[in-house]
Scaffold this motif. Structure first.
Motif, PDB file in Angstrom:
ATOM      1  N   ILE A  43       5.764   0.824 -10.707  1.00 25.85           N
ATOM      2  CA  ILE A  43       5.583  -0.238  -9.715  1.00 25.85           C
ATOM      3  C   ILE A  43       5.954  -1.527 -10.427  1.00 25.85           C
ATOM      4  O   ILE A  43       5.310  -1.933 -11.392  1.00 25.85           O
ATOM      5  N   VAL A  44       7.049  -2.131 -10.023  1.00 27.34           N
ATOM      6  CA  VAL A  44       7.625  -3.248 -10.770  1.00 27.34           C
ATOM      7  C   VAL A  44       6.826  -4.531 -10.538  1.00 27.34           C
ATOM      8  O   VAL A  44       6.578  -5.298 -11.458  1.00 27.34           O
ATOM      9  N   ALA A  45       6.416  -4.732  -9.319  1.00 25.31           N
ATOM     10  CA  ALA A  45       5.651  -5.934  -9.008  1.00 25.31           C
ATOM     11  C   ALA A  45       4.880  -5.709  -7.724  1.00 25.31           C
ATOM     12  O   ALA A  45       5.395  -5.125  -6.772  1.00 25.31           O
ATOM     13  N   TYR A  46       3.639  -6.145  -7.742  1.00 25.08           N
ATOM     14  CA  TYR A  46       2.854  -6.108  -6.513  1.00 25.08           C
ATOM     15  C   TYR A  46       2.187  -7.466  -6.371  1.00 25.08           C
ATOM     16  O   TYR A  46       1.461  -7.886  -7.264  1.00 25.08           O
ATOM     17  N   GLU A  47       2.486  -8.147  -5.301  1.00 23.36           N
ATOM     18  CA  GLU A  47       1.925  -9.479  -5.071  1.00 23.36           C
ATOM     19  C   GLU A  47       1.045  -9.427  -3.832  1.00 23.36           C
ATOM     20  O   GLU A  47       1.522  -9.591  -2.712  1.00 23.36           O
ATOM     21  N   PRO A  48      -0.243  -9.173  -4.028  1.00 22.67           N
ATOM     22  CA  PRO A  48      -1.121  -9.006  -2.868  1.00 22.67           C
ATOM     23  C   PRO A  48      -1.101 -10.221  -1.937  1.00 22.67           C
ATOM     24  O   PRO A  48      -1.119 -10.073  -0.716  1.00 22.67           O
ATOM     25  N   ASP A  49      -1.048 -11.423  -2.518  1.00 24.32           N
ATOM     26  CA  ASP A  49      -1.107 -12.608  -1.657  1.00 24.32           C
ATOM     27  C   ASP A  49       0.194 -12.818  -0.881  1.00 24.32           C
ATOM     28  O   ASP A  49       0.199 -13.406   0.196  1.00 24.32           O
ATOM     29  N   ASP A  50       1.303 -12.350  -1.455  1.00 24.04           N
ATOM     30  CA  ASP A  50       2.565 -12.418  -0.722  1.00 24.04           C
ATOM     31  C   ASP A  50       2.743 -11.190   0.164  1.00 24.04           C
ATOM     32  O   ASP A  50       3.645 -11.141   0.995  1.00 24.04           O
ATOM     33  N   MET A  51       1.922 -10.180  -0.080  1.00 21.91           N
ATOM     34  CA  MET A  51       2.011  -8.911   0.626  1.00 21.91           C
ATOM     35  C   MET A  51       3.389  -8.276   0.488  1.00 21.91           C
ATOM     36  O   MET A  51       4.029  -7.896   1.469  1.00 21.91           O
ATOM     37  N   THR A  52       3.838  -8.188  -0.767  1.00 19.01           N
ATOM     38  CA  THR A  52       5.085  -7.491  -1.057  1.00 19.01           C
ATOM     39  C   THR A  52       4.870  -6.594  -2.264  1.00 19.01           C
ATOM     40  O   THR A  52       4.022  -6.878  -3.110  1.00 19.01           O
TER      41      THR A  52
ATOM     42  N   GLY B 132      11.549   6.303  -7.897  1.00 21.44           N
ATOM     43  CA  GLY B 132      10.826   7.553  -8.126  1.00 21.44           C
ATOM     44  C   GLY B 132       9.325   7.438  -7.918  1.00 21.44           C
ATOM     45  O   GLY B 132       8.612   8.443  -7.935  1.00 21.44           O
ATOM     46  N   ALA B 133       8.830   6.211  -7.729  1.00 15.45           N
ATOM     47  CA  ALA B 133       7.390   6.051  -7.494  1.00 15.45           C
ATOM     48  C   ALA B 133       7.048   6.658  -6.146  1.00 15.45           C
ATOM     49  O   ALA B 133       7.821   6.575  -5.199  1.00 15.45           O
ATOM     50  N   THR B 134       5.880   7.265  -6.068  1.00 16.67           N
ATOM     51  CA  THR B 134       5.520   7.912  -4.806  1.00 16.67           C
ATOM     52  C   THR B 134       4.681   6.989  -3.941  1.00 16.67           C
ATOM     53  O   THR B 134       4.036   6.060  -4.428  1.00 16.67           O
ATOM     54  N   LEU B 135       4.696   7.329  -2.676  1.00 15.09           N
ATOM     55  CA  LEU B 135       3.925   6.568  -1.705  1.00 15.09           C
ATOM     56  C   LEU B 135       2.445   6.578  -2.079  1.00 15.09           C
ATOM     57  O   LEU B 135       1.755   5.556  -1.971  1.00 15.09           O
ATOM     58  N   ALA B 136       1.961   7.716  -2.553  1.00 14.97           N
ATOM     59  CA  ALA B 136       0.548   7.813  -2.937  1.00 14.97           C
ATOM     60  C   ALA B 136       0.247   6.852  -4.081  1.00 14.97           C
ATOM     61  O   ALA B 136      -0.803   6.196  -4.090  1.00 14.97           O
ATOM     62  N   GLU B 137       1.183   6.737  -5.020  1.00 18.91           N
ATOM     63  CA  GLU B 137       0.970   5.813  -6.143  1.00 18.91           C
ATOM     64  C   GLU B 137       0.938   4.361  -5.655  1.00 18.91           C
ATOM     65  O   GLU B 137       0.112   3.563  -6.096  1.00 18.91           O
ATOM     66  N   LEU B 138       1.835   4.047  -4.751  1.00 19.31           N
ATOM     67  CA  LEU B 138       1.850   2.671  -4.222  1.00 19.31           C
ATOM     68  C   LEU B 138       0.544   2.356  -3.491  1.00 19.31           C
ATOM     69  O   LEU B 138      -0.075   1.308  -3.706  1.00 19.31           O
ATOM     70  N   ASP B 139       0.159   3.285  -2.640  1.00 18.94           N
ATOM     71  CA  ASP B 139      -1.045   3.011  -1.853  1.00 18.94           C
ATOM     72  C   ASP B 139      -2.276   2.918  -2.747  1.00 18.94           C
ATOM     73  O   ASP B 139      -3.184   2.119  -2.484  1.00 18.94           O
ATOM     74  N   ALA B 140      -2.294   3.712  -3.820  1.00 16.51           N
ATOM     75  CA  ALA B 140      -3.421   3.632  -4.755  1.00 16.51           C
ATOM     76  C   ALA B 140      -3.464   2.249  -5.394  1.00 16.51           C
ATOM     77  O   ALA B 140      -4.528   1.647  -5.555  1.00 16.51           O
ATOM     78  N   ALA B 141      -2.278   1.757  -5.744  1.00 18.70           N
ATOM     79  CA  ALA B 141      -2.225   0.449  -6.397  1.00 18.70           C
ATOM     80  C   ALA B 141      -2.689  -0.654  -5.450  1.00 18.70           C
ATOM     81  O   ALA B 141      -3.232  -1.673  -5.882  1.00 18.70           O
TER      82      ALA B 141
END
Lengths: 435, 482, 422
Positions: free
Chosen positions: C90-99, C105-114
């Motif tokens: 997961i290269v970048a997750y910006e909760p306040d920007d919601m992006t 190769g990252a899975t949807l489950a991994e993203l949602d967990a993050a």
């Protein structure tokens, strides 16, 4: 790319461009930012869908003419002529462009600089010599009245040249007697006063609406002041760029109306009301009349607003399906849209059905239906379609020009929908008479 | 430098085109063509040599076949309300205007689809379905005049796209006349695409793929109710912090719009909407959804705004108050027209959390260039619209306005944003494309464009800067009228 | 390298210098139908180099996440499979920007967990999120029930990077939620099934997760009434998903074996309470409404639904109003996403001829309704020469050919299994 910021201010910049032609008030052109939001508010654009026939396009042409970038050729003339001056674009414009002022000035310039073909000149002369003078119009219409009495109108219509038929259609057949509003008792001297300017065409063809406007005001408790020496408001001249005669009319009316002090001023013809409201502007440069003209303009009101102010009541219900047509200069000129609707809704039994494009011009536009019959016809067809689609039994409006124009089209179609001035409709509703 | 191809537009070509569209659909005299020399982006002007106003896809197809055979480039135009010069002819002698193709062809409420010709006005779509409780969601400020075809070309947005998405999210199928005159139907009423998403590739292609003549659009159900709040702040900082606070709280409003002091004063002068003239910034926050839940949500949002520094939060009490707020917002651009003879609306994007920073930067740029810049924008999306005021009769001020606009864009890019959120690249921003796209990116985009238009005759010299050009020389230069 | 030399050993020799010996392996499971050799690069640069190698030697390559999509659509394995398993950051997750930015190769489950800690999710819910890699989800246009309210990958993807022809590393879009700069390469790559390039990184806008989820179900004696009720409900309240299941599918979902309307909704506690009271007013008292863990569990069952007994699964797409008529031709087992005009159709025909005829008949019917039918899963015995995708009309098909040629002039990217044989 140069990035060195400069701290120059606008003040020491190069001299501003000056207009090459004095066609309009040059500075007013720059209120238009060319956003195009006016396009669909313009009846001629809606029909032709060409931007030369849009407010933005016409302003751009005026600018190009002023700058000397284009010649005042047949094309420029054509697109300026085709404008109805309905001012629908002023309602749509977010930048507050004073389009009406621009086009009036442009027309004046055109009048001074363009020599029209002989037939057009004759036509314009006839219009200018007859319509502002009700007595002349009456004389002209007398033979037609005789023909109507003999039931010969259809024959005459068939024999008339095609170009004359639309003109003939505009003149309503003799109407049956209409209910007239009678005020219960004369208003007290302390009651607010109102004075009704009787429009030229209404006086000749639709006299009832003047009487009913006064009747409704009296019934609402206004002290109605009679106007003695009424002359044309000057609308035709103003819209054709004949400022000189428009000012003459304006001065005469200001002189007369000015005598009535704080009375509310209105005309049964909202087109005339809008002109009265513009006297302040029109005579701004006249040292003798400027102040009085401003005062007159400030007193201009419209019938529905005045009635609503006084709690105008309908003792009886009047069950009717009604649609309301926004006359251009009432809606776009005076900004009155809601009040007539509120008044209509306040009549028990009246169901108000909104038509599409209720504020799109019907094509009447002063004498436009005489000078630009093809476009006028196209617009009234569109208006009649929109009216018919509502399923209403009555079209109520506030201007005799629209009334004649729309009624003519509905008659041609054999539609039974009645076209009525607001004052006449109020009289009908108060009388409770069913049709 | 791309040839203008004018030599090919000889009298024989005009006669051939006239035979297709008829006399009343061909405009060839300079006085009339003058009116078509720019859209809402007025800094650059260039009139076409010939304007065609066809009535059908069949006519457009016949026209494009002639132009193809004669190797004449063309530029499409809808209502000309674009703000990036997208329909400015640059080496395209023929302009084709779709404004006459304005029929709504079919409405399918059960499927929530509407099929329209591309010249239909955006707002007319909503007007046609409103009675049944639906609307067409993308609502650019020019929606009372702009066409669906233009919206497709620019992938237009609008205030309510925060919740409902932009044009591309609502376009399912297209009919397009390709530059060789072939008519292709891409996508359709089905949501799932078959094969490559060609319709998706064409939305936002700024008219460089051909001329879209028909579209199948999604309709959206009207929310049960709306609550529209006006939050009043001393400055833009607190206002933008409020935006982040609302979104972080998991609330997705229908729209969050910001106006700064300059804009507030302009709209007050114009519409007397009741905005406080002494405020530094206001937010219009619109919540929509289930009526039963809206009051609680409005209270939550008001609390968040106050916590972030709002000095007052007002709730529109009825539809007329709501309408007044939206009128003020939607016509803010025009209202600014009252402040100066000309303005250039910039359109940049930053990540929402960088809004405070970009607004500080814009203020600094305004100072440096001695210009007035107002801000009215879609805060929820981070889509800023600085409005740079200038007077086109003042050559130096005009130049400074252009420069300041570019500097704002560079600042957006530096903050991880983009050059345009909804107005498009057009001619305005071609020079800046290399700021966000590598040469390889641009090569591939050119390839994509050539899929539809191998000879690059549809709206040439747009979107992608000519290969080898640097930032200074963007494209064949147009005449800049000063 | 002449085709004769495209055996796994030669291929391994060619790619070992790029990714390292350790990152080559023979395919297994579903991968067997996708590729002869699995190559697992660790970066976009390595992928670019692999692509250049493939192009110069006419080696075909197929990008592979879990291998599910390509296993269904490839009739023969490509030379190499590009496994994106090592590119799962997961290269970048910006909760306040919601992006969120993630490698392919990252899975949807991994993203949602993050994102769970911030109450956010990527609202795409295809079957088995733990097997759903971002690249495959985008390229295979995978979706789930929530498409009704949230849209699909095409609506949520705001930026994409891919390795294309010549090993060019290309990007479109960016990291902001609203962006119209340049051509929309996100749309080009979504649903391209690996035929235009290999997606290396994806950027999505994400959404807040609803505090409460509800699922309403209601039984009907016939399909038509279930679809009518679905429309009525859809017009009355905001829904997150809306399905109609035929009796066998309802039974497999653990419901009664009847036509069943399934409607999801949710939101804040206030909204959920309102909906819980409102939906029975619309549907009638005999609808069942579940909330809490029960609703979550049912949503997962619905999302992961697989009708194992079937020999083939089709995906039909039409305008929503046309779907009931199409499904009436099928009978049997289907799950319709009623508000989206999409249906999963489960067939249990065991003879290839019967299946061909059925698919052909449905395609004719779907085309009349301006829709199409795709074979989304098929047992190997029946795979034969069946066309996986419906065929677009000629002008569109010509453009797609040109698109393929423009992006893949050497014809190495997952060739031969997309529309019209692309």
């Amino acid at each position: 790319m140069a990035t060195a910021p400069k701290s120059t201010s606008a003040a020491n910049a190069a001299p501003r461009r000056q207009p090459a032609r004095d066609i309009v008030d040059y500075e007013l052109l720059f209120d238009c930012v060319h956003c195009g939001l006016c396009l669909e508010s313009c009846p001629t654009y809606v029909v032709t869908r060409a931007e030369m026939d849009s407010p933005r396009g016409r302003i751009y042409l005026m600018k190009a003419l002023a700058d000397g970038a284009v010649a005042l050729d047949a094309d420029a003339l054509r697109h300026l002529d085709l404008c109805l001056e309905c001012r629908g674009c002023e309602t749509a414009c977010p930048s507050g462009v004073r389009y009406g002022k621009l086009i009036e000035r442009a027309r004046e310039y055109v009048n001074r600089n363009v020599r029209r073909p002989p037939l057009e000149r004759l036509r314009n002369w006839l219009i200018a010599s007859i319509f502002p003078y009700p007595e002349r119009l009456k004389i002209l219409l007398a033979p037609l009245r005789a023909i109507d009495r003999l039931g010969m109108r259809p024959l005459m219509r068939r024999l008339a040249p095609a170009g004359m038929r639309d003109w003939l259609d505009l003149i309503p057949p003799r109407a049956a007697a209409q209910p007239v509003i009678q005020a219960a008792a004369p208003a007290a001297d302390s009651a607010p006063a109102a004075v009704v300017h009787h429009g030229c065409v209404a006086r000749t063809l639709l006299e009832a609406e003047n009487r009913n406007t006064e009747g409704a005001l009296a019934a609402a408790g206004y002290r109605v002041v009679r106007m003695e020496r009424t002359v044309c408001c000057g609308a035709l001249d103003l819209h054709h760029g004949n400022f000189e005669r428009a000012r003459e009319f304006a001065r005469a009316n200001v002189r007369e109306l000015g005598r009535h002090g704080g009375a509310a001023i209105l005309s049964a013809a909202s087109g005339c009301s809008a002109v009265l409201a513009a006297y302040g502007d029109l005579l701004a440069g006249d040292p003798e009349f400027a102040a009085a003209a401003r005062a007159v303009s400030a007193q201009v009101a419209d019938l529905s607003t005045l009635l609503l102010r006084r709690n105008f009541n309908f003792p009886r219900g009047f069950p009717a399906a009604v649609t309301y047509h926004d006359s251009c200069h009432l809606a776009h000129g005076l900004g009155v849209r809601e009040e007539p609707r509120r008044l209509l809704r306040s009549i028990p039994g009246v169901e108000l059905l909104e038509m599409n494009e209720s504020d799109l011009c019907c094509g009447s536009a002063g004498s436009y239906n005489l000078t630009e019959p093809a476009m006028a016809r196209e617009l009234v067809r569109r208006k009649a379609d929109n009216i018919a689609a509502t399923g209403a039994d009555y079209v109520v409006l506030g201007n005799p020009g629209c009334e004649l124009q729309i009624a003519a089209e509905l008659r041609r179609r054999g539609e039974k929908i009645r076209v009525m001035h607001l004052a006449d409709f109020l009289a009908l509703a108060l009388s409770g008479a069913d049709i | 430098m791309a040839s203008s191809g004018n030599s090919a537009l000889d009298s024989a070509a005009v006669a051939e085109l006239r035979a297709i569209v008829g006399d009343d659909a061909i405009v060839s005299r300079p006085t009339e063509l003058k009116v078509y020399e720019c859209d809402g982006w007025t800094i650059e002007k260039s009139a076409p040599e010939l304007l065609l106003r066809p009535r059908s896809a069949a006519e457009i197809s016949a026209v494009l076949k002639v132009l193809h055979r004669r190797e004449i480039p063309f530029v499409p135009r809808g209502a000309g309300t674009g703000l990036s010069g997208g329909c400015l002819p640059v080496g395209a002698p023929v302009m084709i205007c779709t404004s006459r193709m304005n029929r709504i062809l079919a409405i399918d409420y059960a499927s929530r689809r509407v099929e329209v010709e591309s010249g239909v006005v955006n707002l007319h779509v909503t007007n046609a379905v409103r009675e049944r409780g639906f609307f067409y969601a993308p609502d650019p400020s020019s929606q009372m005049a702009c066409t669906i075809g233009g919206n497709i070309a620019e992938n237009s947005g609008g205030p309510h796209t925060l919740k409902y998405g932009v044009t591309t999210n609502h376009v399912l199928g297209l009919e397009i006349v390709l530059p060789d005159g072939e008519i292709a139907e891409l996508g359709g009423p089905a949501e799932e695409r078959l094969g490559y998403d060609l319709a998706g590739a064409i939305v936002g292609a700024e008219g460089t793929a051909g001329i879209v003549t028909r579209a199948i659009l999604k309709l959206t159900r009207e929310p049960e109710e709306r609550r529209t709040l006006l939050a009043i702040f001393a400055g833009v900082g607190a206002a933008t912090r409020t935006v982040s606070a609302i979104i972080s709280a998991g609330v997705i409003p229908g729209a969050i719009e910001m106006m700064d002091r300059l804009i507030i004063e302009a709209v007050e002068d114009a519409f007397h909407a009741g905005l406080p003239r002494d405020a530094g910034a206001v937010l219009i926050i619109e919540l929509d959804g289930i009526a039963a839940a809206l009051d609680a949500q409005a209270a939550e949002v008001a609390e968040l705004a106050r916590a972030a520094g709002a000095r007052e939060v007002r709730l529109a009490r009825d539809e007329s108050e709501r309408a007044a707020l939206w009128k003020a917002r939607k016509r803010a651009f025009g209202a600014v027209g009252r402040l100066a003879p000309n303005y250039a609306t910039q359109d940049g994007v930053v990540p929402r959390t960088r809004l405070p920073e970009i607004l500080r930067e814009i203020a600094a740029i305004a100072e440096r260039y001695s210009l007035k810049i107002g801000n009215v924008f879609h805060a929820g999306d981070g889509n800023i619209h600085p409005i740079v005021l200038y007077d086109e009769r003042d050559a130096d001020e005009t130049r400074r306005a252009i420069e300041a606009g570019r500097e704002i864009l560079r600042a957006c890019v530096a903050m991880g944003g983009s050059l345009t959120g909804e107005h498009g690249i057009g001619v305005e921003k071609m020079a800046e494309m290399p700021l966000i796209f590598s040469p390889d990116d641009l090569i591939v985009m050119s390839e994509l464009r050539r899929v539809f238009d191998p000879e690059q005759r549809a709206n040439p010299n747009k979107v992608i800067p000519a290969p080898g050009s640097c930032v200074e020389v963007a494209a064949p230069r147009r005449q800049v009228v000063l | 390298m002449p085709p004769a030399l495209h055996d796994p050993a030669n291929l391994a020799r060619a790619f070992a210098p790029i990714v390292g010996e350790a990152n080559l392996r023979p395919p297994s499971g579903a991968e067997l139908r996708c590729a002869k050799l699995m190559v697992a690069p660790s970066s976009a640069d390595e992928i670019a180099e692999v692509v250049r190698g493939c192009e110069s030697d006419r080696i075909t390559l197929a990008p592979i996440g879990a291998g599910r999509t390509l296993a269904e659509i490839r009739s023969a394995p490509a030379d190499i499979g590009i496994s994106l398993a090592r590119m799962n950051r997961i290269v970048a997750y910006e909760p306040d920007d919601m992006t969120i930015v993630a490698e392919a190769g990252a899975t949807l489950a991994e993203l949602d967990a993050a994102m769970a800690a911030h109450g956010q999710w990527l609202p795409i819910d295809p079957p088995r999120p733990e097997l759903t890699a971002m690249g495959a989800m985008v390229a295979g246009a995978r979706f789930g029930p929530s498409r009704l309210s949230e849209g699909t990958a095409r609506d949520l993807l705001i930026g994409v990077r891919f390795a294309g022809h010549g090993g060019r590393l290309v990007h479109g879009g960016g990291r902001v939620v609203k962006n119209v700069a340049g051509y929309d390469l996100m749309k080009v790559m979504t649903g391209s099934f690996g035929t235009l390039g290999i997606i290396t990184e994806t950027t999505f806008r994400v959404r807040p997760r609803a505090a409460r989820r509800l699922v309403a179900t209601m039984r009907f004696s016939d399909a038509a009434s279930s679809f009518r009720a679905a429309r009525t409900l859809h017009d009355a309240v905001p829904l997150t998903h809306l399905e109609v299941a035929s009796p066998p599918v309802a039974a497999a979902l653990g419901l009664a074996e009847e036509f069943t309307l399934i409607a999801g909704c949710g939101g804040s506690p206030v909204e959920a309470d309102y909906l819980r009271a409102r939906i029975p007013e619309i549907l009638g008292a005999n609808c069942a409404i579940a909330g809490g863990a029960e609703a979550d569990a049912f949503h997962h069952r619905l999302r992961d639904f697989d009708f194992a007994a079937s020999s083939a699964e089709l995906l039909a797409a039409t305008a929503p109003a046309e779907l009931p008529a199409l499904l009436a031709e099928v009978g049997g087992a289907w799950l319709a996403f009623a508000g989206s005009g999409v249906a999963r159709i489960f067939l249990n025909l065991r003879a290839a001829g019967g299946l061909d005829r059925m698919v052909g008949a449905l395609r004719t019917r779907a085309r009349d309704a301006r829709g199409h039918v795709r074979v989304s899963r098929i047992i190997p015995e029946l795979r034969g020469g069946i066309e996986i995708f419906d065929r677009p009309a000629a002008p569109a098909m010509n453009l797609m050919r040109r698109m393929k040629t423009a992006f893949d002039p050497s014809g190495v990217f997952n060739p031969g299994c997309f529309v019209g044989g692309l």
